[in-house]
Design a protein around this motif. Structure first.
Motif, PDB file in Angstrom:
ATOM      1  N   ASP A 310       0.846  -1.214   0.000  1.00 23.98           N
ATOM      2  CA  ASP A 310       0.000   0.000   0.000  1.00 23.98           C
ATOM      3  C   ASP A 310       0.879   1.262   0.000  1.00 23.98           C
ATOM      4  N   LYS A 311       1.977   1.201   0.758  1.00 17.40           N
ATOM      5  CA  LYS A 311       2.845   2.382   0.888  1.00 17.40           C
ATOM      6  C   LYS A 311       3.519   2.711  -0.453  1.00 17.40           C
ATOM      7  N   THR A 312       4.049   1.695  -1.103  1.00 20.88           N
ATOM      8  CA  THR A 312       4.746   1.956  -2.368  1.00 20.88           C
ATOM      9  C   THR A 312       3.744   2.355  -3.455  1.00 20.88           C
ATOM     10  N   LEU A 313       2.533   1.765  -3.390  1.00 21.14           N
ATOM     11  CA  LEU A 313       1.495   2.149  -4.353  1.00 21.14           C
ATOM     12  C   LEU A 313       1.082   3.611  -4.132  1.00 21.14           C
ATOM     13  N   ALA A 314       0.934   4.005  -2.868  1.00 21.57           N
ATOM     14  CA  ALA A 314       0.529   5.395  -2.579  1.00 21.57           C
ATOM     15  C   ALA A 314       1.545   6.371  -3.173  1.00 21.57           C
ATOM     16  N   GLU A 315       2.830   6.020  -3.080  1.00 21.25           N
ATOM     17  CA  GLU A 315       3.862   6.908  -3.635  1.00 21.25           C
ATOM     18  C   GLU A 315       3.741   6.981  -5.161  1.00 21.25           C
ATOM     19  N   LEU A 316       3.495   5.828  -5.771  1.00 19.07           N
ATOM     20  CA  LEU A 316       3.352   5.832  -7.237  1.00 19.07           C
ATOM     21  C   LEU A 316       2.134   6.636  -7.673  1.00 19.07           C
ATOM     22  N   GLU A 317       1.067   6.531  -6.916  1.00 17.93           N
ATOM     23  CA  GLU A 317      -0.151   7.294  -7.240  1.00 17.93           C
ATOM     24  C   GLU A 317       0.124   8.796  -7.116  1.00 17.93           C
ATOM     25  N   GLU A 318       0.925   9.146  -6.095  1.00 16.12           N
ATOM     26  CA  GLU A 318       1.268  10.557  -5.905  1.00 16.12           C
ATOM     27  C   GLU A 318       2.123  11.052  -7.091  1.00 16.12           C
ATOM     28  N   GLU A 319       3.073  10.231  -7.500  1.00 18.08           N
ATOM     29  CA  GLU A 319       3.907  10.613  -8.658  1.00 18.08           C
ATOM     30  C   GLU A 319       3.048  10.752  -9.909  1.00 18.08           C
ATOM     31  N   ARG A 320       2.122   9.794 -10.070  1.00 17.85           N
ATOM     32  CA  ARG A 320       1.243   9.827 -11.244  1.00 17.85           C
ATOM     33  C   ARG A 320       0.408  11.102 -11.239  1.00 17.85           C
ATOM     34  N   GLY A 321      -0.098  11.476 -10.054  1.00 23.01           N
ATOM     35  CA  GLY A 321      -0.860  12.725  -9.923  1.00 23.01           C
ATOM     36  C   GLY A 321      -0.013  13.934 -10.299  1.00 23.01           C
ATOM     37  N   GLY A 322       1.265  13.866  -9.934  1.00 20.83           N
ATOM     38  CA  GLY A 322       2.166  14.993 -10.183  1.00 20.83           C
ATOM     39  C   GLY A 322       2.481  15.214 -11.656  1.00 20.83           C
ATOM     40  N   VAL A 323       2.228  14.222 -12.499  1.00 25.47           N
ATOM     41  CA  VAL A 323       2.521  14.401 -13.934  1.00 25.47           C
ATOM     42  C   VAL A 323       1.251  14.391 -14.792  1.00 25.47           C
ATOM     43  N   ALA A 324       0.093  14.265 -14.122  1.00 21.21           N
ATOM     44  CA  ALA A 324      -1.169  14.138 -14.878  1.00 21.21           C
ATOM     45  C   ALA A 324      -1.341  15.292 -15.859  1.00 21.21           C
ATOM     46  N   HIS A 325      -0.938  16.518 -15.427  1.00 24.84           N
ATOM     47  CA  HIS A 325      -1.142  17.700 -16.279  1.00 24.84           C
ATOM     48  C   HIS A 325      -0.308  17.610 -17.564  1.00 24.84           C
ATOM     49  N   LEU A 326       0.756  16.796 -17.551  1.00 27.40           N
ATOM     50  CA  LEU A 326       1.591  16.690 -18.758  1.00 27.40           C
ATOM     51  C   LEU A 326       0.976  15.730 -19.778  1.00 27.40           C
ATOM     52  N   LEU A 327       0.047  14.902 -19.300  1.00 23.36           N
ATOM     53  CA  LEU A 327      -0.463  13.839 -20.160  1.00 23.36           C
ATOM     54  C   LEU A 327      -1.826  14.157 -20.764  1.00 23.36           C
ATOM     55  N   GLY A 328      -2.328  15.341 -20.448  1.00 22.96           N
ATOM     56  CA  GLY A 328      -3.562  15.780 -21.080  1.00 22.96           C
ATOM     57  C   GLY A 328      -4.774  15.031 -20.552  1.00 22.96           C
TER      58      GLY A 328
END
Ligand code: NAD
Ligand code: LMR
Length: 328
Positions: A310-328
């Protein structure tokens, strides 16, 4: 003689590139009977292109029988043209005191551009390995930027973590590295990764029972594997290079040539297994055969492991959120 395989490598004049190219050209990645054409990408700056030229001169001077050609370019669409394999290494490395995710926005743009170029010109079966950090999220960006390619073709490197952990386990248990089977590193290539030897065996017997040291697992092994990259930076003043190149070779070797039923770890887009949302690039236990990987399913996940996952997934989700604006 087999047809040459086109291998694109980005950041080819960097330190990982220098540890990687000679081993690919000598047949260590794809086999001693497999010719390769190296398609090498570097930044469009004089220093990088000059360094790349020097590396190619050295490749020529090795007279590798399997090296069927080299291409040097600063254009991703030239480097990835008809590429069968793409090793995306070129990116900024972290320095002392940084976490890999601190590189996210600095490196994200590279993987958007390169994902688009792969989409346009690479072989439709291209196997992509992202090494540049943060590797999982960069692989996600490249995958999302290449909508015409199969998402399964995009992977991130957790093999260095896998190999680091095998070495620690071998020392602790007093067994040879090659005897250890059924080991996996779950999640992100970051300190939150979860190296998990609950299923590991040595000669068919449980490695966990042999080690029998829960305190070592929680307080020594897991943090040591997770922070090994930082420890190398601290010691060398530079991030790992030879071991990273070695892991990239292992990853592609096994993906292409198969693991003969043995487990390895690959960062791959989730198919929903183990509750990991579809598409998140996550370290999973896999076997490979005929150029395809298969997730080992239905392993029991205990409370300790679920928390770690859960912890490592939460970090990946946070990273994914941080780049969402680049992916349209
Ligand atoms: P380096 O700085 O020595 O080399 C990187 C090279 O990439 C440089 O030559 C640079 O000119 C080039 N480059 C940068 N942007 C580029 C672009 N857009 N296109 C083409 N080339 C580009 O760094 P390194 O030590 O070789 O590390 C490369 C990356 O790999 C870093 O992000 C590092 O953190 C990462 N890394 C990942 C792992 C892993 O296990 N996933 C392990 C070690 C290092
Ligand atoms: C590693 O694990 O050695 C690499 O990801 C480099 C780093 O920044 O730790």
């Amino acid at each position: 003689m087999k047809q040459p395989v086109r291998v694109a490598v980005t950041g080819a004049a960097g330190q990982i590139g220098y540890a990687l190219l000679f081993r690919i050209a000598s047949g260590e990645m794809l086999g001693k009977d497999q010719p390769v054409i190296l398609q090498l990408l570097e930044l469009p700056i004089e220093k990088a292109q000059a360094a790349l030229k020097g590396v190619i001169m050295e490749l020529e001077d090795c007279a590798f029988p399997l090296l069927a050609g080299t291409v040097a370019t600063d254009d991703p669409e030239v480097a990835f043209k008809d590429a069968d394999i793409a090793l995306l290494v070129g990116a900024m490395p972290r320095g002392p005191g940084m976490e890999r995710k601190d590189l996210l926005l600095k490196n994200a743009e590279i993987f958007t551009v390169q994902g688009k170029a792969l989409n346009k010109v690479a072989s439709r079966d291209v196997k992509v390995l992202v090494v540049g950090n943060p590797a999982n999220t960069n692989a996600y960006i490249a995958m999302k930027s290449a909508p015409d390619l199969d998402p399964k073709n995009f992977t991130a490197m957790l093999r260095l973590d896998h190999n680091r952990a095998l070495s620690q386990l071998s020392t602790k248990a007093g067994v040879a590295v090659g005897e250890i089977e059924k080991f996996v590193v779950w999640g992100n290539h970051s300190p939150t990764m979860y190296p998990d030897y609950r299923f590991a065996t040595v000669g068919g017997a449980s490695l966990k029972d042999k080690i029998n040291d829960a305190d070592w697992n929680a307080n020594d092994f897991i943090p040591k594997v997770g922070k090994r990259g930082a420890a190398i930076i601290e010691a060398r003043g530079l991030s790992s290079a030879a071991s990273a190149a070695n892991a990239a070779i292992d990853h592609i070797h096994d993906w292409v040539l198969g693991t003969n039923g043995k487990w390895t770890t690959m960062g791959i887009p989730s198919d929903g297994s183990y509750g990991i949302p579809e598409g998140v690039i996550f370290g999973f236990p896999v076997t490979t055969e005929n150029g395809k990987y298969t997730i080992i399913k239905d392993l029991p996940i205990d409370e300790f492991s679920q928390k770690a996952i859960d912890k490592t997934l939460a970090e990946l989700e946070e990273e994914r959120g941080g780049v969402a604006h680049l992916l349209g």
